[in-house]
Structures are given as structure tokens and as C-alpha cells.
Design a protein around this motif. Sequence first.
Motif, PDB file in Angstrom:
ATOM      1  N   THR A   1      18.369   4.869  75.542  1.00 24.95           N
ATOM      2  CA  THR A   1      19.835   4.867  75.424  1.00 24.95           C
ATOM      3  C   THR A   1      20.494   4.392  76.714  1.00 24.95           C
ATOM      4  O   THR A   1      21.554   3.768  76.685  1.00 24.95           O
TER       5      THR A   1
ATOM      6  N   ASP B   1      14.601   5.086  67.095  1.00 17.55           N
ATOM      7  CA  ASP B   1      15.600   5.867  66.350  1.00 17.55           C
ATOM      8  C   ASP B   1      15.982   7.167  67.056  1.00 17.55           C
ATOM      9  O   ASP B   1      16.598   8.052  66.457  1.00 17.55           O
ATOM     10  N   GLU B   2      15.611   7.264  68.301  1.00 15.59           N
ATOM     11  CA  GLU B   2      15.962   8.443  69.099  1.00 15.59           C
ATOM     12  C   GLU B   2      17.483   8.577  69.205  1.00 15.59           C
ATOM     13  O   GLU B   2      18.194   7.589  69.393  1.00 15.59           O
ATOM     14  N   GLN B   3      17.973   9.815  69.048  1.00 17.24           N
ATOM     15  CA  GLN B   3      19.419  10.054  69.107  1.00 17.24           C
ATOM     16  C   GLN B   3      19.754  11.020  70.247  1.00 17.24           C
ATOM     17  O   GLN B   3      18.983  11.931  70.550  1.00 17.24           O
ATOM     18  N   ASP B   4      20.946  10.801  70.851  1.00 19.79           N
ATOM     19  CA  ASP B   4      21.357  11.656  71.954  1.00 19.79           C
ATOM     20  C   ASP B   4      22.047  12.911  71.447  1.00 19.79           C
ATOM     21  O   ASP B   4      22.046  13.184  70.237  1.00 19.79           O
TER      22      ASP B   4
ATOM     23  N   GLY C   1      24.333  12.426  68.656  1.00 27.00           N
ATOM     24  CA  GLY C   1      23.770  11.790  67.472  1.00 27.00           C
ATOM     25  C   GLY C   1      23.746  10.281  67.534  1.00 27.00           C
ATOM     26  O   GLY C   1      23.417   9.633  66.528  1.00 27.00           O
ATOM     27  N   PHE C   2      24.067   9.695  68.665  1.00 24.00           N
ATOM     28  CA  PHE C   2      24.068   8.231  68.778  1.00 24.00           C
ATOM     29  C   PHE C   2      22.654   7.721  69.062  1.00 24.00           C
ATOM     30  O   PHE C   2      21.964   8.225  69.945  1.00 24.00           O
ATOM     31  N   SER C   3      22.261   6.691  68.307  1.00 23.54           N
ATOM     32  CA  SER C   3      20.997   6.020  68.575  1.00 23.54           C
ATOM     33  C   SER C   3      21.246   4.848  69.519  1.00 23.54           C
ATOM     34  O   SER C   3      22.394   4.505  69.831  1.00 23.54           O
TER      35      SER C   3
ATOM     36  N   LEU D   1      21.226   5.626  60.124  1.00 24.54           N
ATOM     37  CA  LEU D   1      21.390   6.892  60.853  1.00 24.54           C
ATOM     38  C   LEU D   1      22.863   7.184  61.084  1.00 24.54           C
ATOM     39  O   LEU D   1      23.673   6.275  61.295  1.00 24.54           O
TER      40      LEU D   1
ATOM     41  N   SER E   1      25.779   9.462  63.245  1.00 20.66           N
ATOM     42  CA  SER E   1      26.062  10.280  64.431  1.00 20.66           C
ATOM     43  C   SER E   1      26.679  11.594  63.972  1.00 20.66           C
ATOM     44  O   SER E   1      26.952  11.790  62.773  1.00 20.66           O
ATOM     45  N   LYS E   2      26.931  12.487  64.892  1.00 25.55           N
ATOM     46  CA  LYS E   2      27.525  13.778  64.531  1.00 25.55           C
ATOM     47  C   LYS E   2      28.949  13.608  63.988  1.00 25.55           C
ATOM     48  O   LYS E   2      29.456  14.474  63.288  1.00 25.55           O
TER      49      LYS E   2
ATOM     50  N   THR F   1      27.899   5.060  61.687  1.00 24.80           N
ATOM     51  CA  THR F   1      26.642   4.317  61.655  1.00 24.80           C
ATOM     52  C   THR F   1      26.742   3.155  62.640  1.00 24.80           C
ATOM     53  O   THR F   1      27.815   2.861  63.168  1.00 24.80           O
TER      54      THR F   1
END
Length: 520
Positions: free
Chosen positions: A439, A463-466, A469-471, A497, A499-500, A504
Motif C-alpha cells: 500500500t 488483495d491486502e487491505q489496510d 479496507g483499502f486495497s 473488494l 472498503s469499509k 470499490t
Amino acid sequence: MIVGGSGGARVAGRQQQVHPVDYVAEVSQKLVDAAHRGDLAAAVDCLCNPVVDVNFTGAVRFKGRLAELVTREEAPSHVRFDCEEFITDVSPLFLAAHTGNLPLLRKLLGLGADANQKLFEGQGQGRKLVKRRLWRRAAMAWRGLWSLSSDRILSALAFRFMLVTAASRGFVDVVDTLLKLGVNANGADRMLLQSLKPSLHASADCTALIAAIVSRQIAVVRQLLEARVRMDVMVRLGAWSWDAATGEELRVGAGLAEPYDAAWCAVEYFESSGAILRLLLRQRCSTPNSLHLGRSLLHHAILCSSPAAVDTLLASGADPELPVRTTLKHEFRPIHMAARLGHPEILRSLVACGCDFDSRTDAGETAIMLASRYKHGWCLKVLALSGADFGLLNSAGVSATLIADACRWSQGFRDAVLDAVKSGAVIRSTDTSVFSPLTFVAKSGDLRAMEALLSRPEFVNVDEQDENGFSAAMLAAREGHAEVFRLLVFAGANMKLLSKSGETAASLYKSSKNPIFSSR
């Protein structure tokens, strides 16, 4: 000479004897010439003349060879000779002292010659210097003659000064001769010590061993150690001081720091090959891990910015994990010092010796945090390439990234990390919520760095998210980094995917101020 009076008249029936106006000068000049030649008989004959002036200054021609000592760093000094001829006015006493003519010297002094007479007035600066040296040599000869006439020999102090001087100049044969004569090699004398790095030009009380160490004279140091000179003599030649309570360092200038022994001197005035320091360590002058005011030789080498000294000490058994200990219980290790002071080469040496690059200070800070706080980009890059953990927090719960932001060094931090990634580093983070390499690179928009990351898929989850929830694809789309976004899509990033906040990657690029595909 018989000179008649005016008109050949006689005075009181007797012839009158008079002298020419320059007769005194003529006789006195003959005395000067005789003293210059060293002709004692002619000089005595002149002194028998009642009109002679023993303090007369007459012109003579000097042809002298002047010696100049040329010092060389880490090599024996050499003497350069220059010849110069000049005419100057001097007194008979000066010439007697200059030529070492003791009988004439005594006669002149007995007749009232002035030993404090000033000469060489009104000369240019260059000529004054030459004559000053000439006068000094004459004075030394004068003192030497009186000493010999009193049946005295050079004192032990003079021999000791000769030994210290010869040691500092690298004159091995002179040192050997003086040692064979039984000169005390452990005696200290005041000596002008000179060094280019660290800069030193000061007079200090030191032994022959210390003088040789400061001048980087390897052969002389070996010679003195074979003679079993003392190595525990303390000298005040250091340029760094530190607070034993807090550990804070202060550069005070050469000769003003706390006294230390020969091994510490060899670290600060390190000779390029490391031979002197190794000789001292081999002779047990000091062990690599012994402490002086809470610090070891390794700590001092780092403080003196000497990577070569660090390598020599590590090869000699110095502990790369030995901490600095203060009276207030503050604690930090060599790697923390190198990161804080900005020494990337020393960091590489410490890492190569297997030190823990994620070790913490008493405040919980790692080397990465210290490099970020003190804005040392090269140190940060070295630590990143070595696998240091970017996902740690200090005792206050602050990461290296936030420390860089607080110090207004965000751009420098970003450039150092991206350079490390493009150099092939696998940026390690045990907590991706604190720091995620993927990221981080996606936000920066650096295409080459992203290519380097994705070239090693075993270390990357596209596809890791912070924490929001952002990839990586979402962040690239939001920031308008078209090429990075496209690269992530081709790498298989999941476009579905959320985000919170329910966004998308597609919705983010459409709302971006710089639409990615606006031209298509």
C-alpha cells in the motif's frame, strides 16, 4: 701613521699621532672577519688594539644550509635542505657562538661584549626568518659550549624529549639508539602533535608511544611495544566528550575531552591499515569489550565516524550488541548509535556481524526509527535492505513512518524506502496495519517500485487491505496512478473488494480528480 698638522706645523715640538676617522671601524671589521674565519690568533691580535669595538656589527657573507622538517601523514617525516647565501651585519660575539669558538667567546665576554645585542633590524620577513633560525642555532651552540665547558652532559629530560620527538617523526633508527642508551621510554614530555583527521595541532604532554600513535608511525609503535613500554598512560587528546549520566555526546575539540589510554587514542587517530590498533589489542592494552565511562572501544569508533576502526574491532572480538550504559539507566547499542549519527557503512558492518537490527533503546526505538528521526536516508535504505522490521512501534506507540511525518521528513522517508524496494529489498513488516510495503508503494505511484514488489509474488498479497479496507488497487485508483493501477489489475488484484465505506476500485477511479481512463 704620521700625519702632519695644518701647514706641516709641529705641536709642542712633538709629532702628533692621529687616526683616520674610520680607523675604529677598520680594526673592528678585521675582528669580525677573523671571528667569521674562526682565526683565533688574528682575532686576539685585533682585541689587543685599544680602539677595537667588541660590539661592532660588520658585514659578512653567510652561506648556510637550512633544514626544514616535512611531516607526512602515516609515514616517517623527512628533512629537506635548502642553501642560501646572504650578507648581513653581525657582531664578533655572534660569530664566535655560531662557529663554536669557545676561547674567543670567553675573551669577548671578558672584554665586555653585549650578549643581549639586537641584530637583523629592518629586514624583510623572509630574510628575518632565515636570520632568526641562524641566531637560534648560534644560541644553541653557545649554550652547548658553556654546558660542555662545565663538564655537564645532556640531561635525562633532553634525552626524553629527543625520544618523544623521534617517535612522532617516525625516525626508527633514532628511537632504537635512544632505547639502547637506556632512555626512559615511559616518561612524558610536551610535544607539538599534528594530525589531519581528526584535526589536531596542539602541544600536549605525552609519551613516545602516544606521539607515535597520533602520528600513525607503525614501525615506531611496534618498536616501543617490543621494548615493553607502558600502555596505560592516560592522555587528553580526544575530541569527543559524553555525559555519563544521560549518554549525550558533545564534540568539544581535540585535546579537550576526558583522558583515555593508548588503545582509545589508536581508535580516534586510526591508521588506515589498522595495524597499530591490532598491535595494542594483541598486547592487551585494552580488551575490545572493556568499558571506559560506560563505553567500549566499538562505541568510540562509531562516535569518531571510523568504519575501518569498527571493522578492526569487530574482527578482534568486539561485541556488536554491547550496550552503552549510563548512570541514569539509559541504554542503547552500537546499531542505534550508527543509525542516529548517520553511518551507513558502519551499519553494514554491524549487520554483517549478525547484530539484532530490531533491538530497542530504553525508549523502545529501533534503528529504523532513529534513522527516520534524524533524517538519514542512506541508513534507512541499508536497514531496509537488511530486513529490519518497519511494522514496530516505540514505547509511545509511534511508528517510523509517523516519526518521519512529525520531523517533516516524509519525502525523504518515501524516497529511501522506494530506493530500497527498487534495489531488490523485501521490505519486512510484522504488522501491515502499521506499515504495508504494497500500500505504501501504491500510494506513491512509483511504477518501478511496484514492478519490483510484484516480481516476488511469494512476499506480496495483492488483495491486502489496510485498516480502512483499502486495497493497493483502490489506493492507486484514488490517487490517479494509472500505470500502477493497471499493473495491479494484470497481477490479479480483486476489483470487487469493498472498503469499509463500501467503495470499490472502479468507483474510486471514476471519482478521482485524474480519471485513469479518461482518454479512452
